[in-house]
Design an enzyme around this catalytic site. Structure first.
Site, short mmCIF file in Angstrom:
data_model
loop_
_atom_site.label_atom_id
_atom_site.label_comp_id
_atom_site.label_asym_id
_atom_site.label_seq_id
_atom_site.Cartn_x
_atom_site.Cartn_y
_atom_site.Cartn_z
N ALA A 163 -4.69 7.32 -4.36
CA ALA A 163 -3.32 6.87 -4.62
C ALA A 163 -3.41 5.36 -4.81
O ALA A 163 -3.26 4.58 -3.87
CB ALA A 163 -2.43 7.23 -3.44
N GLY A 173 0.84 -1.21 0.00
CA GLY A 173 0.00 0.00 0.00
C GLY A 173 0.86 1.24 0.00
O GLY A 173 2.04 1.19 -0.37
N ASN A 174 0.30 2.34 0.38
CA ASN A 174 1.07 3.59 0.47
C ASN A 174 0.51 4.45 1.60
O ASN A 174 -0.45 4.08 2.25
CB ASN A 174 1.05 4.33 -0.87
CG ASN A 174 -0.35 4.66 -1.30
OD1 ASN A 174 -1.03 5.47 -0.67
ND2 ASN A 174 -0.82 4.00 -2.35
N ARG A 175 1.14 5.61 1.80
CA ARG A 175 0.83 6.41 3.00
C ARG A 175 -0.28 7.44 2.78
O ARG A 175 -0.44 8.35 3.58
CB ARG A 175 2.09 7.14 3.47
CG ARG A 175 3.18 6.22 3.93
CD ARG A 175 4.37 7.04 4.43
NE ARG A 175 5.59 6.27 4.41
CZ ARG A 175 5.93 5.36 5.34
NH1 ARG A 175 5.11 5.14 6.34
NH2 ARG A 175 7.05 4.70 5.24
N SER A 176 -1.02 7.35 1.69
CA SER A 176 -2.11 8.32 1.47
C SER A 176 -3.14 8.23 2.61
O SER A 176 -3.55 7.14 3.00
CB SER A 176 -2.81 7.99 0.14
OG SER A 176 -4.06 8.62 0.09
#
Ligand code: C5P
Length: 410
Positions: free
Chosen positions: A287, A209-212
């Site tokens: 994102a 995943g990502n930090r959005s």
């Protein structure tokens, strides 16, 4: 025009109160959510039961809800809940209380604590209406931004003929529709917004995943709803508090759809795009993870059983797909997050994602990008036009983006 609008309907003690039952039906029939506040005088003319049944919510009229239990009516909450307060009928007495800023009825305290605009539809005898005191109150209220649906002329309850009759419910409805059209520039339009990250399972507990946080997308949905636009908001797993999410997405014009993975986001967004009525605006603020593990492990893999490498397959480009399937006239806006200047990449995305506008932001700018409450954007338009903005709150950035969208209409 009134779909999803929250209207506080205030009734005061005039014979015209009987017409407010029909007015209430017209408002709810047009899609508004209505809460009724009555002065004690209004209850002499029409019962709370009638209005409570028609609105589907309890009617309030006293400052104290239950004297025995010591509970009181939350007039401040009601004043904050409404998009608009409509006082119909408005007597000379309540108009003078409003002008003076008195708080001697629940309705007056709601009006004193309200943050939303107020419209009044006066009803009274001709001489009372024409009296300099009433006219001075109307002028004073007008100077404070209170709008007037002027009374009509005809036979009055006193037997006199003249000005003073409350405007007909149909005319009041028309006035409100015109008012919302003016104040809610995107009323009647429909938007689709993607927000937040996506999580792509590696096994039952791990993901890519990502930090959005999702804040930018939620600010856009909130601002769209404020402008009267219905929003399908497709959200990946947000990292914001429950209260904050509820506050930002609780507007009745926002339809929040929760998803986890890019595949789910794609399916939900396509479904939202292709339903009726035609979508007017797509904003890809999510994102989206570019790839997902080709074969997620079933159950939780123990540390030692984790593979040395994970095969990935590309996720669909959701925005590009939505933009290629959008109905005619629908505008597509995408985001581009860079770690350097990113201008050339943003220009390319305009074409590859078939967008009308790309919002470029860079984590190289302090206070910009994931996890911040602020953002500094550049708008990248076809034909090499670039608009640069200062660092602003994400709520303000949403205002700038939607102002730009509205300007495209011209
Ligand atoms: O290609 P890149 O990820 O930089 O593109 C960013 C823009 O495209 C954002 O608007 C994002 O929401 C959208 N996007 C998408 N589906 C993907 C990747 C990006 O909708 N798989």
């Amino acid at each position: 025009m009134l779909r999803g609008r929250r209207i506080v309907l205030g009734l005061t003690g005039s014979i015209a109160a009987y017409k407010s039952a029909y007015l209430l039906r017209l408002l709810t029939g047009a899609g508004a959510e209505v809460r009724v506040v009555m002065t004690p005088g209004a209850k002499e003319f029409i019962t709370p039961l009638t209005l409570g049944t028609l609105s589907g919510h309890p009617v309030v009229s006293e400052l104290t809800e239950d004297r025995e239990a010591g509970t009181w009516t939350h007039h401040v909450e009601l004043g904050l809940w409404g998009d608009l307060i409509l006082v119909a009928p408005a007597t000379a007495h309540t108009l003078s209380g409003m002008a003076e800023g008195r708080g001697d009825s629940l309705l007056l305290t709601v009006l004193l604590s309200a943050k939303c605009p107020v419209i009044v539809a006066p009803a009274m005898d001709r001489d009372m209406w024409l009296h300099p005191a009433t006219q001075a109150n109307i002028t004073q209220l007008g100077e404070r931004g209170v709008e007037l649906v002027p009374p009509g002329t005809g036979e009055l309850a006193s037997g006199l003929v003249g000005v003073g009759r409350m405007a007909e419910p149909e005319d009041i409805l028309e006035h409100l529709q015109g008012w919302f059209a003016k104040k809610a520039p995107l009323a009647g339009r429909r938007a689709l917004v993607t927000a937040g990250p996506t999580h792509e399972p590696v096994d039952a507990v791990r993901f890519l995943g990502n930090r959005s946080s999702g804040r930018m997308g939620l600010c856009l949905a909130q601002e769209l709803a404020r402008r009267g636009c219905a929003v399908d908001l497709v959200c990946g797993p947000l990292s914001l508090g429950e209260d904050e999410i509820q506050h930002m997405t609780g507007h009745p014009l926002i339809n929040k759809i929760d998803v986890e993975t890019a595949t789910e986001m794609h399916t939900a967004a396509l479904q939202a795009l292709l339903r009726e009525p035609d979508c007017d605006l797509i904003i890809g603020a999510a994102a989206v993870a570019d790839a997902r593990p080709a074969a997620p492990i079933k159950g939780k893999a123990s540390g030692s059983a984790l593979p040395d490498h994970i095969d990935l397959v590309s996720n669909p480009d959701i925005l590009a797909d939505l933009a290629s399937k959008r109905p005619e006239g629908c505008v597509a806006i995408g985001f581009s997050l860079a770690s350097d200047d990113g201008l050339e990449a943003a220009k390319k995305k305009l074409a590859t994602k078939k967008c009308d506008l790309i919002i470029l932001n860079s984590i190289a700018d302090q206070g910009s990008g994931f996890g911040h409450k602020t953002n500094r954007i550049r708008m990248v338009w076809p034909g090499n036009r670039i608009d640069s903005f200062e660092l602003k709150s994400k709520a303000q950035v949403a205002v700038d983006i939607l102002d730009a969208y509205q300007n495209m209409d011209r």
